[in-house]
Design a protein around this motif. Structure first.
Motif, PDB file in Angstrom:
ATOM      1  N   MET A  38      13.429   4.074  30.161  1.00 53.82           N
ATOM      2  CA  MET A  38      12.499   4.483  30.889  1.00 53.82           C
ATOM      3  C   MET A  38      13.045   5.645  31.683  1.00 53.82           C
ATOM      4  SD  MET A  38       9.439   3.282  30.493  1.00 53.82           S
ATOM      5  CE  MET A  38       8.659   3.788  32.069  1.00 53.82           C
ATOM      6  N   ALA A  39      13.102   5.537  33.063  1.00 55.04           N
ATOM      7  CA  ALA A  39      13.334   6.696  33.791  1.00 55.04           C
ATOM      8  C   ALA A  39      15.036   6.980  34.280  1.00 55.04           C
ATOM      9  CB  ALA A  39      12.492   6.885  35.007  1.00 55.04           C
ATOM     10  N   THR A  40      15.743   5.793  33.902  1.00 53.93           N
ATOM     11  CA  THR A  40      17.017   5.839  34.724  1.00 53.93           C
ATOM     12  C   THR A  40      18.281   6.032  33.594  1.00 53.93           C
ATOM     13  OG1 THR A  40      16.142   4.363  36.317  1.00 53.93           O
ATOM     14  CG2 THR A  40      18.498   4.308  36.015  1.00 53.93           C
ATOM     15  N   TRP A  41      18.443   4.619  32.832  1.00 54.33           N
ATOM     16  CA  TRP A  41      19.476   4.661  31.929  1.00 54.33           C
ATOM     17  C   TRP A  41      19.037   5.027  30.626  1.00 54.33           C
ATOM     18  CZ3 TRP A  41      23.845   3.758  34.223  1.00 54.33           C
ATOM     19  CH2 TRP A  41      24.016   2.608  35.367  1.00 54.33           C
ATOM     20  N   ASP A  42      20.181   5.785  29.990  1.00 54.13           N
ATOM     21  CA  ASP A  42      20.137   5.612  28.518  1.00 54.13           C
ATOM     22  C   ASP A  42      20.581   4.260  28.008  1.00 54.13           C
ATOM     23  OD1 ASP A  42      20.861   7.462  25.745  1.00 54.13           O
ATOM     24  OD2 ASP A  42      22.220   5.733  26.015  1.00 54.13           O
ATOM     25  N   ALA A  43      19.635   3.855  26.972  1.00 52.32           N
ATOM     26  CA  ALA A  43      19.510   2.269  26.865  1.00 52.32           C
ATOM     27  C   ALA A  43      20.949   1.961  25.961  1.00 52.32           C
ATOM     28  CB  ALA A  43      18.383   2.217  25.717  1.00 52.32           C
ATOM     29  N   PHE A  44      21.581   2.930  25.243  1.00 45.13           N
ATOM     30  CA  PHE A  44      22.769   2.618  24.437  1.00 45.13           C
ATOM     31  C   PHE A  44      23.886   2.572  25.480  1.00 45.13           C
ATOM     32  CE2 PHE A  44      20.073   4.439  20.951  1.00 45.13           C
ATOM     33  CZ  PHE A  44      19.435   3.182  20.497  1.00 45.13           C
ATOM     34  N   ALA A  45      23.828   3.441  26.391  1.00 51.71           N
ATOM     35  CA  ALA A  45      24.990   3.472  27.321  1.00 51.71           C
ATOM     36  C   ALA A  45      24.729   2.145  28.155  1.00 51.71           C
ATOM     37  CB  ALA A  45      24.997   4.658  28.295  1.00 51.71           C
ATOM     38  N   LEU A  46      23.748   1.769  28.615  1.00 46.02           N
ATOM     39  CA  LEU A  46      23.679   0.729  29.372  1.00 46.02           C
ATOM     40  C   LEU A  46      24.125  -0.480  28.692  1.00 46.02           C
ATOM     41  CD1 LEU A  46      22.862  -0.704  32.036  1.00 46.02           C
ATOM     42  CD2 LEU A  46      20.450  -0.605  31.304  1.00 46.02           C
ATOM     43  N   GLY A  47      23.709  -0.424  27.222  1.00 48.74           N
ATOM     44  CA  GLY A  47      23.996  -1.602  26.403  1.00 48.74           C
ATOM     45  C   GLY A  47      25.551  -1.738  26.439  1.00 48.74           C
ATOM     46  N   THR A  48      26.274  -0.702  26.200  1.00 45.99           N
ATOM     47  CA  THR A  48      27.871  -1.044  26.115  1.00 45.99           C
ATOM     48  C   THR A  48      28.430  -1.366  27.467  1.00 45.99           C
ATOM     49  OG1 THR A  48      27.563   1.059  24.735  1.00 45.99           O
ATOM     50  CG2 THR A  48      29.906   0.567  25.680  1.00 45.99           C
ATOM     51  N   GLY A  62      15.000  -1.318  23.195  1.00 48.54           N
ATOM     52  CA  GLY A  62      13.680  -0.944  23.192  1.00 48.54           C
ATOM     53  C   GLY A  62      12.674  -1.443  23.844  1.00 48.54           C
ATOM     54  N   PRO A  63      11.337  -1.509  23.394  1.00 46.39           N
ATOM     55  CA  PRO A  63      10.974  -0.306  22.564  1.00 46.39           C
ATOM     56  C   PRO A  63      11.122   1.006  22.793  1.00 46.39           C
ATOM     57  CG  PRO A  63       9.098  -1.961  22.936  1.00 46.39           C
ATOM     58  CD  PRO A  63      10.401  -2.300  24.061  1.00 46.39           C
ATOM     59  N   LEU A  64      11.727   1.638  21.663  1.00 45.95           N
ATOM     60  CA  LEU A  64      12.044   3.079  21.888  1.00 45.95           C
ATOM     61  C   LEU A  64      11.123   4.045  21.232  1.00 45.95           C
ATOM     62  CD1 LEU A  64      15.794   2.771  20.523  1.00 45.95           C
ATOM     63  CD2 LEU A  64      15.099   2.916  22.799  1.00 45.95           C
ATOM     64  N   ALA A  65      10.739   4.997  21.842  1.00 45.85           N
ATOM     65  CA  ALA A  65       9.832   5.855  21.565  1.00 45.85           C
ATOM     66  C   ALA A  65       9.995   6.465  20.429  1.00 45.85           C
ATOM     67  CB  ALA A  65       9.425   6.916  22.609  1.00 45.85           C
ATOM     68  N   VAL A  99       2.697   9.951  29.556  1.00 40.65           N
ATOM     69  CA  VAL A  99       3.648  10.653  30.452  1.00 40.65           C
ATOM     70  C   VAL A  99       5.006  10.497  30.159  1.00 40.65           C
ATOM     71  CG1 VAL A  99       4.623   9.421  32.684  1.00 40.65           C
ATOM     72  CG2 VAL A  99       2.127   9.415  32.348  1.00 40.65           C
ATOM     73  N   VAL A 100       5.567   9.524  29.460  1.00 42.71           N
ATOM     74  CA  VAL A 100       6.905   9.597  28.974  1.00 42.71           C
ATOM     75  C   VAL A 100       7.076  10.671  27.827  1.00 42.71           C
ATOM     76  CG1 VAL A 100       8.779   8.295  27.689  1.00 42.71           C
ATOM     77  CG2 VAL A 100       7.412   7.244  29.544  1.00 42.71           C
ATOM     78  N   VAL A 101       6.262  10.475  26.654  1.00 42.29           N
ATOM     79  CA  VAL A 101       6.459  11.305  25.385  1.00 42.29           C
ATOM     80  C   VAL A 101       6.068  12.884  25.839  1.00 42.29           C
ATOM     81  CG1 VAL A 101       5.609  11.765  23.282  1.00 42.29           C
ATOM     82  CG2 VAL A 101       6.188   9.500  24.053  1.00 42.29           C
ATOM     83  N   ARG A 102       4.907  13.160  26.424  1.00 45.93           N
ATOM     84  CA  ARG A 102       4.369  14.372  26.529  1.00 45.93           C
ATOM     85  C   ARG A 102       5.190  15.196  27.934  1.00 45.93           C
ATOM     86  NH1 ARG A 102       0.134  15.308  22.987  1.00 45.93           N
ATOM     87  NH2 ARG A 102      -1.078  13.686  22.568  1.00 45.93           N
ATOM     88  N   GLY A 103       5.153  14.321  28.883  1.00 48.41           N
ATOM     89  CA  GLY A 103       5.427  14.707  30.282  1.00 48.41           C
ATOM     90  C   GLY A 103       6.976  14.874  30.413  1.00 48.41           C
ATOM     91  N   TRP A 104       7.652  13.862  29.939  1.00 51.70           N
ATOM     92  CA  TRP A 104       9.096  13.958  30.337  1.00 51.70           C
ATOM     93  C   TRP A 104       9.722  14.551  29.198  1.00 51.70           C
ATOM     94  CZ3 TRP A 104      10.409   8.127  31.952  1.00 51.70           C
ATOM     95  CH2 TRP A 104       9.766   7.649  32.923  1.00 51.70           C
ATOM     96  N   HIS A 105       9.308  14.473  27.800  1.00 48.82           N
ATOM     97  CA  HIS A 105      10.305  14.884  27.013  1.00 48.82           C
ATOM     98  C   HIS A 105       9.605  15.877  26.233  1.00 48.82           C
ATOM     99  CE1 HIS A 105      13.444  11.586  27.111  1.00 48.82           C
ATOM    100  NE2 HIS A 105      12.188  10.594  27.310  1.00 48.82           N
ATOM    101  N   GLY A 106       8.449  16.317  26.546  1.00 55.59           N
ATOM    102  CA  GLY A 106       7.844  17.327  25.793  1.00 55.59           C
ATOM    103  C   GLY A 106       7.516  17.335  24.579  1.00 55.59           C
TER     104      GLY A 106
END
Length: 323
Positions: A38-48, A62-65, A99-106
């Motif tokens: 979501m707004a904080t962690w990169d999922a794969f970095a956190l998973g490591t 995930g779920p990953l967009a 919000v996530v796809v259009r807003g945060w990531h364009g």
């Protein structure tokens, strides 16, 4: 019923608390941890990092967009964590929100269901060690093969609308639904089974992400109430909350009041409609409702607070009651 844990990634709590939840989940005996993005962690970095902080729990990302992350980067990420941590890994795909796809990531969410299907095919090829061959109309991957060992990750599809149900029926090893009442879950299970019948496939098992709080205090209740605010006027979710008896609350949410005003109007009962809340007997009774709705797995999203950091108390209580 199978149990797993999903990180809440609560915005009112320290980001590092995700590691506490992971350790608490493993200590309580849960076999799998979902790591969203979501707004904080990169999922794969956190998973490591979680792989280094725990010893055996499996990790599902995930779920990953699918209109934000492409199949090759998803497969590389999952394979990277599997190689660095030695853990079993899974991957979940979804379409996320405007919000996530259009807003945060364009990025565009146009033809999101098509992107979901194309991504599912390509990701499955890649995590199995095959060379990608998908030339999609929205997303795709051609000619790439993982250099790391193939993680052979099972594929989960997040579904809520009819087109996503069709994708799940065709391509998923498991379907996941988020923040739904037992009645809404039953409707989605029926939709999945109908889609599988049309596709000539066997419907995959269904997991439901459900918020959880055992004997919650005021801090946990406030956190959970805040967590449903954004869903009350959302398409589909508004109808669900209306059907659960919160029509006036939904109507108020649709007037777009200030979030503080809407939060103040959310009753505890609205949380209890979509989660496991209260004493052990209440948690067990609600879990039975989900099982009767056709849900095969509950992914517990534990509330957290200074009194229950990481949600350890809730996770232990739910495991003791339902395992």
């Amino acid at each position: 019923m199978k149990l797993s844990v999903s990180l809440g990634l609560w915005q009112d709590r320290p980001p590092e608390e995700a590691l506490e939840t992971a350790r608490a989940a493993e200590a309580a005996g849960y076999p799998e941890l979902w790591i969203g993005e979501m707004a904080t962690w990169d999922a794969f970095a956190l998973g490591t990092a979680i792989g280094a902080a725990t010893s055996r729990i499996a990790l599902t990302f995930g779920p990953l967009a699918v209109t934000v992350r492409d199949p090759a980067t998803i497969a590389m990420g999952v394979a990277s964590v599997a190689a660095l941590t030695g853990r079993a890994t899974g991957v979940a795909l979804g379409t996320s929100s405007d919000v996530v796809v259009r807003g945060w990531h364009g990025r565009s969410r146009s033809r999101a269901a098509t992107a979901l299907a194309e991504s599912a095919i390509a990701v499955r090829q890649l995590v199995s060690g095959s060379k990608s061959t998908v030339d999609g109309s929205v997303v795709g991957s051609q000619g790439y093969r993982l250099r790391l060992a193939a993680p052979n990750s099972p594929l989960t599809i997040a579904a809520f609308g009819p087109r996503a149900l069709e994708v799940a029926a065709r391509y998923a090893d498991r379907m996941v639904v988020n923040l739904v009442s037992p009645a809404a879950a039953a409707s989605l299970v029926r939709g999945l089974r109908a889609a599988a019948a049309r596709a000539g496939t066997t419907p995959p098992p269904v997991a439901a992400w459900v918020v959880g709080a055992a004997d919650p205090g005021q801090a946990e209740l406030e956190q959970l109430r805040r967590g449903v605010v954004g869903y009350l006027a959302a398409p589909g979710y508004a109808d669900m909350f209306h059907a659960e008896g919160f029509g006036e609350l939904v109507d108020f949410a649709r007037t777009r009041p200030h979030p503080r005003e809407l939060l103040a109007a959310v009753p505890v009962e609205a949380i209890a409609a979509v989660g496991l809340l209260g004493a052990p007997s209440e948690i067990a009774a609600k879990a039975r409702e989900y099982a009767e709705a056709g849900v095969d797995e509950l992914a517990i999203v534990p509330a957290t607070s200074d009194e229950d950091p990481g949600g350890a108390k809730t996770l232990a209580a739910v495991a003791a009651e339902l395992a």
